[in-house]
Motif scaffolding. Sequence first.
Motif, PDB file in Angstrom:
ATOM      1  N   UNK A 252      22.059  34.460  55.650  1.00 37.75           N
ATOM      2  CA  UNK A 252      23.193  35.308  55.286  1.00 37.75           C
ATOM      3  C   UNK A 252      23.027  35.748  53.842  1.00 37.75           C
ATOM      4  N   UNK A 253      23.670  36.854  53.507  1.00 43.20           N
ATOM      5  CA  UNK A 253      23.565  37.406  52.153  1.00 43.20           C
ATOM      6  C   UNK A 253      24.010  36.386  51.112  1.00 43.20           C
ATOM      7  N   UNK A 254      24.939  35.532  51.516  1.00 42.47           N
ATOM      8  CA  UNK A 254      25.460  34.520  50.611  1.00 42.47           C
ATOM      9  C   UNK A 254      24.350  33.627  50.055  1.00 42.47           C
ATOM     10  N   UNK A 255      23.391  33.315  50.892  1.00 44.94           N
ATOM     11  CA  UNK A 255      22.298  32.451  50.462  1.00 44.94           C
ATOM     12  C   UNK A 255      21.528  33.109  49.325  1.00 44.94           C
ATOM     13  N   UNK A 256      21.243  34.398  49.488  1.00 51.67           N
ATOM     14  CA  UNK A 256      20.493  35.106  48.445  1.00 51.67           C
ATOM     15  C   UNK A 256      21.294  35.126  47.149  1.00 51.67           C
ATOM     16  N   UNK A 262      15.404  32.840  42.495  1.00 50.89           N
ATOM     17  CA  UNK A 262      14.531  31.865  43.144  1.00 50.89           C
ATOM     18  C   UNK A 262      14.326  32.169  44.627  1.00 50.89           C
ATOM     19  N   UNK A 263      15.232  32.966  45.208  1.00 47.25           N
ATOM     20  CA  UNK A 263      15.142  33.242  46.645  1.00 47.25           C
ATOM     21  C   UNK A 263      13.948  34.116  46.985  1.00 47.25           C
ATOM     22  N   UNK A 264      13.448  34.880  46.006  1.00 48.52           N
ATOM     23  CA  UNK A 264      12.346  35.789  46.298  1.00 48.52           C
ATOM     24  C   UNK A 264      11.122  35.016  46.771  1.00 48.52           C
ATOM     25  N   UNK A 265      10.530  35.496  47.853  1.00 52.72           N
ATOM     26  CA  UNK A 265       9.330  34.846  48.378  1.00 52.72           C
ATOM     27  C   UNK A 265       9.625  33.810  49.440  1.00 52.72           C
ATOM     28  N   UNK A 366      12.951  36.998  64.223  1.00 53.21           N
ATOM     29  CA  UNK A 366      12.090  37.769  63.326  1.00 53.21           C
ATOM     30  C   UNK A 366      11.797  36.887  62.116  1.00 53.21           C
ATOM     31  N   UNK A 367      10.549  36.866  61.648  1.00 53.95           N
ATOM     32  CA  UNK A 367      10.256  36.140  60.418  1.00 53.95           C
ATOM     33  C   UNK A 367      10.536  37.064  59.238  1.00 53.95           C
ATOM     34  N   UNK A 368      11.450  36.619  58.390  1.00 52.26           N
ATOM     35  CA  UNK A 368      11.833  37.447  57.248  1.00 52.26           C
ATOM     36  C   UNK A 368      11.287  36.857  55.963  1.00 52.26           C
ATOM     37  N   UNK A 369      11.073  37.723  54.968  1.00 49.27           N
ATOM     38  CA  UNK A 369      10.761  37.247  53.629  1.00 49.27           C
ATOM     39  C   UNK A 369      11.753  37.913  52.694  1.00 49.27           C
ATOM     40  N   UNK A 370      12.239  37.142  51.730  1.00 51.98           N
ATOM     41  CA  UNK A 370      13.186  37.735  50.788  1.00 51.98           C
ATOM     42  C   UNK A 370      12.385  38.397  49.667  1.00 51.98           C
ATOM     43  N   UNK A 371      12.607  39.700  49.513  1.00 51.18           N
ATOM     44  CA  UNK A 371      11.893  40.450  48.479  1.00 51.18           C
ATOM     45  C   UNK A 371      12.924  41.192  47.640  1.00 51.18           C
TER      46      UNK A 371
END
Lengths: 379, 314
Positions: A252-256, A262-265, A366-371
């Motif tokens: 969820x957006x909350x996590x980002x 630090x969430x990137x990657x 789906x495998x997502x990556x946070x960018x």
Amino acid sequence: MMKTFTGIAASLALLGASAANAQDIKIGAVLSVTGPASFLGEPEEKTLKMYVDEINAKGGVKGKKLQLVVYDDGGDANKARTFATRLIEEDKVVAMVGGTTTGTSMAMGPAFDDAQVPFISLAGAVVIVEPVKKYVFKTPHTDRMACEKIFEDMKKRGFTKIGMISGTDGFGKSMRDECVKVNAKFGIEILGEETYGPRDTDMTPQLTNLRAKAGMQAVINPGFGQGPAIVTRNYKQLGINLPLYQSHGVASKQFIELAGEAANGVRLPAAALLVADILPDSDPQKPVALAYKKKFEEATKQPVSTFGGHAYDGLMILVGAIERAGGADSKKIRDEIEKTKGFMGTAGIFNMSATDHMGLELSAFKMLEIKNGNWALAD
Amino acid sequence: MARFLANRWISLALVAALIVLPGLILPSSYYFRVGALVFISALAVIGLNLLLGFAGQVSLGHAGFVGIGAYAVAILPARFDVPVLLAVPAGMVLSALVAFVIGRPILRLKGHFLAVATLGFGVLVAMVLANEVGWTGGPDGMSVKRLEIFGERIRQPRDWYWISGTLLLIGMAIAQNLLASPTGRALRALHDSEIAARVAGVDVARIKVTVFVISAVYASVAGSCLALLNGHVTPDAAGFLQSVEMVTMVVLGGMGSLFGSIIGAAFLVILPQALTLFHEYEHLMLGILIILIMIFLRDGIVPTLHRLLMERRS
């Protein structure tokens, strides 16, 4: 005193009788709209009401209107069981879509199985449909699938030695147990394992421990709520450079927002619904996911959640089955639910069978990556 | 009427009538289930009332004993092949032992300190149940083997209505007996003034532990019944909210009134079912009703009505 009792009994009886037209098809829902699981139950309730209204506005199912009966169990398994009995005995529903948590679903399952009324659960754990119970189905992905999706991705990237840090809450623990059951299948070895409590605010010691293990190639974090965000931040602060995998529990957006930079990657498996906008047009899931997202966000002014999506899937599978069964016969509806093939829901394509009462495949994730603070498709 | 209610046999007969009469007319297993839940809660609440209403000792962790009773009938048959009928007394013994061991130090505390200590106990039990996944199935709970008597599986709410009704009647009779005994008089002395009781020669520490153990056994039996009725247990059975609900039932029905315990339990079990009529407002309605009762029937439903009745008489 007797008077109060008879008074209450009378009002209860009235309640049963007040309900409308005999021609309507009655479906039930016991959801955790309040209580600790309300963040799951609330979007589920809104989704069910919204789509039942829409279906009725379009003329109902086979010319009959749907009538939805919703009870709130507050997340309590005992209350859920009482309401389940009430749906079966008093409201005489033909089927039920509900059961927000694994605990409530497990408590209600036997009641529906005994009464031979189909029950489509909206809760995660694999135990709900394994071993298969004749009248019990479910729509969400299981935590085992999340583990498998992550391990599949690790294998593809050539990681075989990993560490695991998990939360001790229900979600984290259940997923951790599933992960240690399937890791060997992917040739992945878990070198070290750490846990943290759901209200811990610092995971540096556990992560330092994990880092000390030689040969570690990646870390997986089954968990829910704020814990994984803290893990992600501590991970970055400690300067650990190994890839970090989170679970669908934090999709969820909350996590980002919580984890920040630090969430990137970070990589995580998630339902297509979250990334409906960025799915390629060729993806067959895109139209369904986009349409649900648009409708939910317009009607509720809240960001879409996968949990409401599970309710959508459950309701649509049920409606499809009622249409094919040609009426409100619970046993026929059950048979038709089991025959659901190729139904495109928000969680993926459902292909149910006598041995699989969920019917989703790994490709549903789906495998997502946070960018740059946003979701991106990893593959 | 007042003297009428005070007679032990008559009030027992009244409870028996309240169990039997609805049992003859209830239309479906949903009503039987709600009835069984009322009796099961009432059993636990009678136990708690002995402690809270008669001895004046607070417990905010009593659901912990319900949890022990519930998981005894879940774990022992599933993991050790103990017959279900033996698991119920095993749970009672275990609850009694736990209550005895923790009772001695905890019951030295008074007021808020006692409340916090018992609260801690309840939370501890719930945490153990949620975390010992290998034994308890964790937060999602585990299924419970059905009770079998003469090869018949007892799982219909109707059967449990009669079983739990009988247990309630037995529990009520035992509680009445206890209250009429020297221990019961010592309990009430303790409630009024601990110092006076001590001066009058009551072994305060022993009496407190005794009643704590007794109330734990009541809760344990209720927990076992609940688990067997549901066929599934989750750690919420031992949760803090459950403990609070039990205390609320005692206070609503009337502290120090056994009959009040049944009314309090009936009130809080039946009302949420009736209030679903109001959909989104059900919690609001429930809250308002409880507040109104606490304002206008301050001593609890049964004692206040009892007093009003007496006043009108005289």
